[in-house]
Design an enzyme around this catalytic site. Structure first.
Site, short mmCIF file in Angstrom:
data_model
loop_
_atom_site.label_atom_id
_atom_site.label_comp_id
_atom_site.label_asym_id
_atom_site.label_seq_id
_atom_site.Cartn_x
_atom_site.Cartn_y
_atom_site.Cartn_z
N THR A 74 1.47 -0.85 -0.25
CA THR A 74 -0.26 -0.39 -0.03
C THR A 74 0.51 1.16 0.09
O THR A 74 0.63 2.05 -0.79
CB THR A 74 -0.95 -0.52 1.23
N ASN A 153 -4.80 -9.89 -7.45
CA ASN A 153 -4.98 -10.79 -6.12
C ASN A 153 -5.98 -11.62 -6.00
O ASN A 153 -6.33 -12.43 -4.98
CB ASN A 153 -4.17 -10.03 -5.57
N GLN A 181 0.85 -9.90 -6.00
CA GLN A 181 1.24 -10.89 -5.95
C GLN A 181 2.12 -12.28 -6.54
O GLN A 181 1.94 -13.34 -7.10
CB GLN A 181 -0.40 -11.14 -6.42
N SER A 201 5.68 -6.80 -1.00
CA SER A 201 4.92 -6.51 0.15
C SER A 201 5.55 -8.17 0.58
O SER A 201 5.21 -9.40 0.88
CB SER A 201 3.62 -6.74 0.33
N HIS A 203 4.76 -10.01 3.59
CA HIS A 203 3.66 -11.00 3.68
C HIS A 203 3.25 -11.80 3.24
O HIS A 203 2.08 -12.52 3.33
CB HIS A 203 2.52 -10.40 4.69
N CYS A 328 -14.17 -7.52 -0.39
CA CYS A 328 -12.67 -8.34 -0.50
C CYS A 328 -11.81 -7.59 0.64
O CYS A 328 -10.59 -8.00 1.52
CB CYS A 328 -11.91 -7.69 -1.68
C1 LIG Z 1 -1.78 -7.61 -0.72
C2 LIG Z 1 -1.44 -6.46 -1.78
C3 LIG Z 1 -1.29 -4.87 -1.91
C4 LIG Z 1 -1.09 -4.52 -0.62
O1 LIG Z 1 -0.10 -4.90 -0.09
P1 LIG Z 1 0.11 -4.50 1.55
O2 LIG Z 1 1.40 -5.05 2.20
O3 LIG Z 1 -0.69 -5.18 2.99
O4 LIG Z 1 -0.22 -3.56 2.17
C5 LIG Z 1 -1.37 -5.05 -2.43
N1 LIG Z 1 -1.54 -5.11 -4.01
C6 LIG Z 1 -2.32 -6.23 -4.18
C7 LIG Z 1 -2.40 -6.83 -4.97
C8 LIG Z 1 -2.05 -7.09 -3.05
O5 LIG Z 1 -2.56 -8.35 -3.40
#
Ligand SMILES: *Cc1c(COP(=O)(O)O)cnc(C)c1O
Length: 405
Positions: A74, A153, A181, A201, A203, A328
């Site tokens: 984000t 996603n 992703q 990201s 996580h 979502c």
């Molecule tokens: C999870 C996700 C985000 C947001 O990522 P965060 O690290 O949780 O802020 C943005 N874009 C996609 C495609 C995601 O799957």
């Protein structure tokens, strides 16, 4: 087998135990501030961060100097889009994105519209894909940025990033891709794929939450961004704030494992997905796999179950941790904007479920999940007058629901 079964790997992933092991010392004995230049506590923090930066860069074919640490995607999205808009806004005020982006991109685009930018939202094909020609047709003299998701996603569809990137370079427009992703799941090479900025990201790839990275290209072209967080000038001025050393170490370790095990993970998850899809589509009629089954991420599937009510379906599979085609984000019952953009009706979007498979998912879990889905859908359809009519061969689209009035 432990219940409920986690099949929501697009929402988040557990931290790989190998990643956690790497992180732990940096919470306690190695707690130094990576910006402290005058003692060994700081030096060991800085060394750890620079090692992680190399690991992150290696996963996406970048150089370590092109990696800006963020708190996640984000933030990476906000920095890339707002930072570009502020830096190049005097050159042009037009931005191109699509209707199937993550909310972080769509909301940032809306924010920029309020600031006087004009945004074109490309509409995907029925499979959720944006074509190079669509981008070509949308680019204008005042376009400064194209922002498109790599791997979706919700439905897993992959965009033709390399071709779109080549077009952007030809047209001198910066190209940002949300690679959250894609990174760690499919091969990503920032240079060969013609990407100028890419966010990832921790996580989403078996690393910790609250840490991520933004790739910012340094040559051909050299991208300059206006920082969105002012302060001590960390991250070459692009993102101030004391670095989250344990988190960054975790992100680095997660990227290294993802790189080394990319093929193994992809084979594992795509085999499980096939097993799941085969079982479900073999046992049930009137189910539809959403997205592009050719160009897609290896680790998820999104399936619409016709003639069942969405809410009851989710309630009926309590032993599965999955996400539906609605809600979502937050607790909204809005149908998914992604499915809607692909032309899926609201009713069907509500009875659509995303199943994500991960590094630690087993065949036993997949079989259990498929059986649960099949049982739940069959039971709900037994109660559905619509399904009964369809079984009797009545074309329900021809029915006049108004009762003749
Ligand atoms: C999870 C996700 C985000 C947001 O990522 P965060 O690290 O949780 O802020 C943005 N874009 C996609 C495609 C995601 O799957």
């Amino acid at each position: 087998m432990q219940l409920p079964i986690y099949l929501d790997y697009q929402a988040t992933t557990p931290v790989d135990p190998r990643v956690l092991d790497e992180m732990l010392p940096y919470f306690t004995e190695k707690f130094g501030n990576a910006a402290s230049r005058s003692h060994s506590f700081g030096w060991s923090g800085e060394e750890a961060v620079e090692k992680a930066r190399k690991q992150i860069a290696a996963l996406i074919g970048a150089s370590p100097k092109e990696i800006v640490i963020t708190s996640g995607s984000t933030e990476g999205i906000n920095l890339a889009m707002k930072g570009t808009a502020e830096m190049y806004g005097s050159k042009g005020k037009h931005i191109i994105t699509s209707l199937v982006e993550h909310k972080a991109v769509l909301d940032t685009a809306k924010h920029l519209e309020k600031e006087g930018f004009e945004v074109t939202y490309l509409s995907p094909d029925k499979k959720g894909r944006i074509s190079v020609d669509q981008v070509r047709d949308a680019i204008r003299d005042d376009t400064i940025l194209v922002a498109l998701i790599w791997g979706n996603n919700e439905i897993g569809t992959l965009n033709p990033i390399r071709e779109i990137g080549a077009l952007c370079h030809e047209k001198n427009v910066l190209f940002f891709t949300d690679g959250t992703q894609a990174a760690g799941k499919i091969p990503v090479d920032a240079i060969a794929d013609n990407v100028d900025m890419l966010c990832l990201s921790g996580h989403k790839l078996y690393g910790p939450k609250g840490v991520g990275a933004l790739y910012v290209r340094r040559r051909n072209p050299r991208v300059r961004l206006v920082a969105q967080m002012d302060g001590g000038g960390h991250e070459r001025g692009m993102r101030s704030g004391t670095l989250n050393v344990p988190g960054i170490v975790g992100l680095g370790a997660a990227c290294e494992i993802a790189m080394n095990e990319l093929e193994k993970d992809a084979q594992h998850t795509s085999a499980l997905r096939k097993r799941f899809e085969d079982k479900v589509t073999g046992a049930l009629d009137h189910v539809h796999i959403n997205g592009d089954v050719e160009h897609r991420l290896p680790n998820c599937t999104n399936i619409s179950f016709n003639y069942v009510e969405g809410e009851s379906l989710i309630m009926g599979v309590k032993d599965l941790a999955v996400s539906s085609g609605s809600a979502c984000t937050s607790a909204s019952l809005e149908p998914s904007h992604v499915l809607r953009a692909c032309g899926v009706g609201d009713e069907l979007a509500h009875s659509s479920i995303r199943f994500g498979f991960g590094r630690h998912t087993t065949e036993e879990e997949v079989d259990f999940a498929a059986d649960q889905m099949i049982t739940a859908v069959k039971r709900l359809r037994e109660l559905s007058p619509l399904y009964e009519m369809v079984q009797e061969g009545i074309d329900i689209s021809s029915i006049d629901w108004s009762g003749g009035h």
